[in-house]
Write an enzyme that holds these catalytic residues in place. Sequence first.
Site, PDB file in Angstrom:
ATOM      1  N   HIS A   1       0.835  -1.207   0.000  1.00 48.07           N
ATOM      2  CA  HIS A   1       0.000   0.000   0.000  1.00 48.07           C
ATOM      3  C   HIS A   1       0.874   1.263   0.000  1.00 48.07           C
ATOM      4  O   HIS A   1       0.705   2.145  -0.843  1.00 48.07           O
ATOM      5  CB  HIS A   1      -0.894  -0.041   1.243  1.00 48.07           C
ATOM      6  CG  HIS A   1      -1.830   1.115   1.371  1.00 48.07           C
ATOM      7  ND1 HIS A   1      -3.168   1.028   1.092  1.00 48.07           N
ATOM      8  CD2 HIS A   1      -1.632   2.401   1.795  1.00 48.07           C
ATOM      9  CE1 HIS A   1      -3.743   2.206   1.301  1.00 48.07           C
ATOM     10  NE2 HIS A   1      -2.827   3.053   1.740  1.00 48.07           N
ATOM     11  N   GLU A   2       1.809   1.321   0.942  1.00 45.85           N
ATOM     12  CA  GLU A   2       2.645   2.531   1.067  1.00 45.85           C
ATOM     13  C   GLU A   2       3.574   2.694  -0.140  1.00 45.85           C
ATOM     14  O   GLU A   2       3.853   3.820  -0.562  1.00 45.85           O
ATOM     15  CB  GLU A   2       3.453   2.486   2.367  1.00 45.85           C
ATOM     16  CG  GLU A   2       2.611   2.496   3.641  1.00 45.85           C
ATOM     17  CD  GLU A   2       1.651   3.673   3.736  1.00 45.85           C
ATOM     18  OE1 GLU A   2       1.895   4.710   3.083  1.00 45.85           O
ATOM     19  OE2 GLU A   2       0.640   3.555   4.454  1.00 45.85           O
TER      20      GLU A   2
ATOM     21  N   HIS B   1       1.685   4.516  -2.810  1.00 48.09           N
ATOM     22  CA  HIS B   1       1.758   5.974  -2.617  1.00 48.09           C
ATOM     23  C   HIS B   1       3.119   6.501  -3.069  1.00 48.09           C
ATOM     24  O   HIS B   1       3.214   7.536  -3.744  1.00 48.09           O
ATOM     25  CB  HIS B   1       1.581   6.320  -1.132  1.00 48.09           C
ATOM     26  CG  HIS B   1       0.181   6.211  -0.627  1.00 48.09           C
ATOM     27  ND1 HIS B   1      -0.886   6.822  -1.247  1.00 48.09           N
ATOM     28  CD2 HIS B   1      -0.338   5.585   0.472  1.00 48.09           C
ATOM     29  CE1 HIS B   1      -2.001   6.571  -0.562  1.00 48.09           C
ATOM     30  NE2 HIS B   1      -1.690   5.828   0.471  1.00 48.09           N
TER      31      HIS B   1
ATOM     32  N   HIS C   1       3.497   6.597  -6.807  1.00 46.91           N
ATOM     33  CA  HIS C   1       2.647   7.660  -7.338  1.00 46.91           C
ATOM     34  C   HIS C   1       3.398   8.990  -7.225  1.00 46.91           C
ATOM     35  O   HIS C   1       3.497   9.762  -8.194  1.00 46.91           O
ATOM     36  CB  HIS C   1       1.333   7.704  -6.556  1.00 46.91           C
ATOM     37  CG  HIS C   1       0.274   8.540  -7.190  1.00 46.91           C
ATOM     38  ND1 HIS C   1      -1.014   8.634  -6.683  1.00 46.91           N
ATOM     39  CD2 HIS C   1       0.277   9.337  -8.287  1.00 46.91           C
ATOM     40  CE1 HIS C   1      -1.731   9.438  -7.444  1.00 46.91           C
ATOM     41  NE2 HIS C   1      -0.969   9.892  -8.420  1.00 46.91           N
TER      42      HIS C   1
END
Length: 603
Positions: free
Chosen positions: A392-393, A396, A399
Amino acid sequence: MNKSKTLPKRSDVPAEYKWRLEDIYPSDSDWEKDVQKAKQLADQIAGMKGKLGQSGEELLAALKLQDELLATLDQVYVYARMRRDEDNANSTYQGLTDRATSLSTQAYGAISYIQPEILAISTEVMEKWIQEVSGLDHYRILLEEIMRFKPHTLSSEEEALLANMSELASSPSKIYGMLANADMKFPMITDENGEEVELTKGRYTQFMESKDRRVRKEAFDALYETYGKFRNTIAASLTSAIKGDVFYARTRKYPSALYAALFADNVDLSVYDNLIATIHEHLPLMHRYIALRKKLLGVDELHMYDLYVPIVPEVDMKIPYDQAVSTIKEALHPLGEEYGRVLAEGFSNGWIDVYENEGKTSGAYSWGAYSTHPFVLMNYQDNVNNMFTLAHEMGHALHSYHSNHAQPYTYADYKIFVAEVASTLNEALLMHHLLETTTDKQERMYLINYYLEQFRGTVFRQTMFAEFEKIVHEKEEKGEPLTADSLSEIYRELNVAYHGPDMVVDSQVDMEWARIPHFYRNFYVYKYATGFSAATSLAKQILEEGQPAVDRYLDFLKGGSSDYPLNLLKNAGVDMTSPEPIREGLAVFKELLDEMEQLVTNS
């Protein structure tokens, strides 16, 4: 890394498991140089006050200075805060963080005049300057975004009055926070071992996952009995916040509080309405999942305190960090060579602070400054949940990496509306990979239920919250009274509708609205559901279409704020003004539910 009963000191953590903040500043003295630079830039930009309407050249000079100031300020603050996060007991970095915070306050004060002065420039003059002044066209998107708010911006005197009311407007949230986090005390309950323990909000989650139903019920009853004692006070604080939302929307000439909240992201009301309507279409799926939960728990009645206890026995999936890294790399292989190269760099090149140490900030996050690579803070434990958190991190982080490399500073930061898409997409691809490769039936059931719970908590539950917000704000706008009784009645009806006939909706949960702090940040929670749905849809496209979908997705990651969130997502292949992405996401939920029911039948 070797585990012991006590946490290691920061100095004892091996370098390969620590992030490399020297990539931001080689030393604290280099940080100090940028602090002085930021102060000089702030003074310089403050000296331009009152001049922006004089010429396009003056406006351009101010905007360039603003970019340089904010980029420097970001770097100064990020470094200080992340150094402090390594060990919160380190007084040196406590001091640096305090200084960076004060510097930020001063700097934002110095640039506060820029937007009002831009808004005072006529649209015709602004367009003329953009065409005539070389370099000003770079700021066209930023200027158009500022000018978009012009119909909802008041006179300078009125704006000053509203600004002075900001502390008053935040009072309901502050009052609620003090009541819920400081003054409200919960009673003792008896845990699984027969010991008396104090119920806290943190322990409540653990108790709701207890295999002992008595413990779950006792914690549930005690929590809501406590909230019930303050029902009128909390209702007053929440209705005051709602009245504030409506007041600001009307004062700024927005058609409604919902319209005002969505305006910042340029999101049409249809997106919000489509989400709620589409979830209602698919509530029978939620009801099936509730029925399956009831069956697997083997209870005659399923109560609200039975919603969080695991229905599949936890399997022994011990996943060391290095194994998690390897698995995530494999799982994200469908995103292509470019994504994989940057991902590998992040795992091996000082981006991630992996393990817990004495004084380290808890939880996980991705953060960084424009001029450096992103960083990820973890407190990794060897389990499935932490592997998903890492994926998940890193979503980010990548991105941010792609956005920072493709966009100038002005447009590098992406909106909150799309922030969870990249992170959740990584989780979706990881889950797909694990389900494709596992051969153990119990492990498969565990993974499927893990994902079903993600859907329940992020799509169905957050949409129910969003619907509650919409209803209560509309009632306030119509002049209908909001009381503890009416709020509870609305909330109960939603719970009955969302959970279906196999759920006993206990009367205590009618008060759950009283413990949701997000309701003081109006019309925010819907973004969790839309982001999750968009990510699920994009992951499906990537797995089915391959490179064309990957190319669209990478363009999305590189978009930053160069366009509005809905446009960026549409170009990636997801039209959030249509109900289709929500339906596609729920089609995945249905496939998983079908398989889970089949596995249970064949057990």
